[in-house]
Design an enzyme around this catalytic site. Sequence first.
Site: not given
Lengths: 200, 167
Positions: B21-23, B84
């Site tokens: 989910s991190c960018i 993401g």
Amino acid sequence: MTPRYTDMQLDALRELANIASGTAATSLSQLLGRDVDLNVPKAFSLPLADAVDATGDPEEIVTGVALALEGDIEGVVLLLVKSQGAATLCGLLGVEPNTEVGDSAMGEVGNILGAAYLMALSSMTGLSLLPSTPFVVTDMLGSIVASLLAETVGHGDTALVLDSELDITGEPCAISFLLLPNAGGVNDLLAPLGLSEATA
Amino acid sequence: MGELAVSNRVGDELVAIGLGSCIGLAMIDRDAGVAGLAHVVLPESQGKPGPAPKFADLAVPDMIGKMVAAGANKRRLEALMIGGARMFSVGASMDIGSRNADAVRSALRDAGISLKTEEVGGNRGRTARIIIGFDVSSQLAGGERTSLMSLTAGPGSVGRREAAKAV
């Protein structure tokens, strides 16, 4: 203020994890009809930047079974199995790995181990701890662990991870069993042991 | 998680392994040969302490400052974002991945920086990689690298060296 944990608090958490994962190891052994070895659990409190690496190689493809904690504390229980271990586990259960049925069996293993772990934790702390339906995902370890830590650690900057390893005797199958409580949840685990004060 | 690396040395490799989910937010000044990569974890800081690159709203201005300090010109900066994803389809609660992507888009717009390419969403993890003087790429879990932007504009050599990590 960022909660940091004292050695005594980490020892207590490690002991909770030890007893709880012992119960989980017993249920895994009953499920598979095999002996299961339990390694001494690790309890670590680390900056978010270092937490993922402490759980394993971030690039390795693993199968993760995640159960959200419901009840008195929030957090996630996560089982991580490398691809060879997942294949072994599915083989012992008589299903094909990386299929819908295989994922469903992995989810069921997560359910059984998670329920045993949480029941033991619950009886030691008096907290009500219930697992949600398991989610099974096969991906890079980093993607799985970081996405869960983003939710459990959130705006805090210290991740607390309780990491137990279960090995099926004589098989290339190690299951990492992680408890990722959110910041408030850690205090709730420690409070019944009289160790709730987080120190700066 | 929450880290940032900037470099202007040809051949340096900036990597964010295992973005769920991190960018991975990449910023580039192709003319100056400066690039940066931030590992953004959450959309907003909400006034909480923590490393700036962890939050989309703080990461963008922080990164611009460090890029300029390394010799970039703010007007030439271009951005790419990778990651993401929604790893757990009926996830514990909210879809942090898409909120992160929205927050990065909005922070870039506020800063007047053009977002050239995005590789976001879906349900698989990615690795973001910048090799200075070569390219910016995204790699899905267990997949091949996809080159998103070439950085070979200048006559730079294409040496490979593991120099900085932004995991």
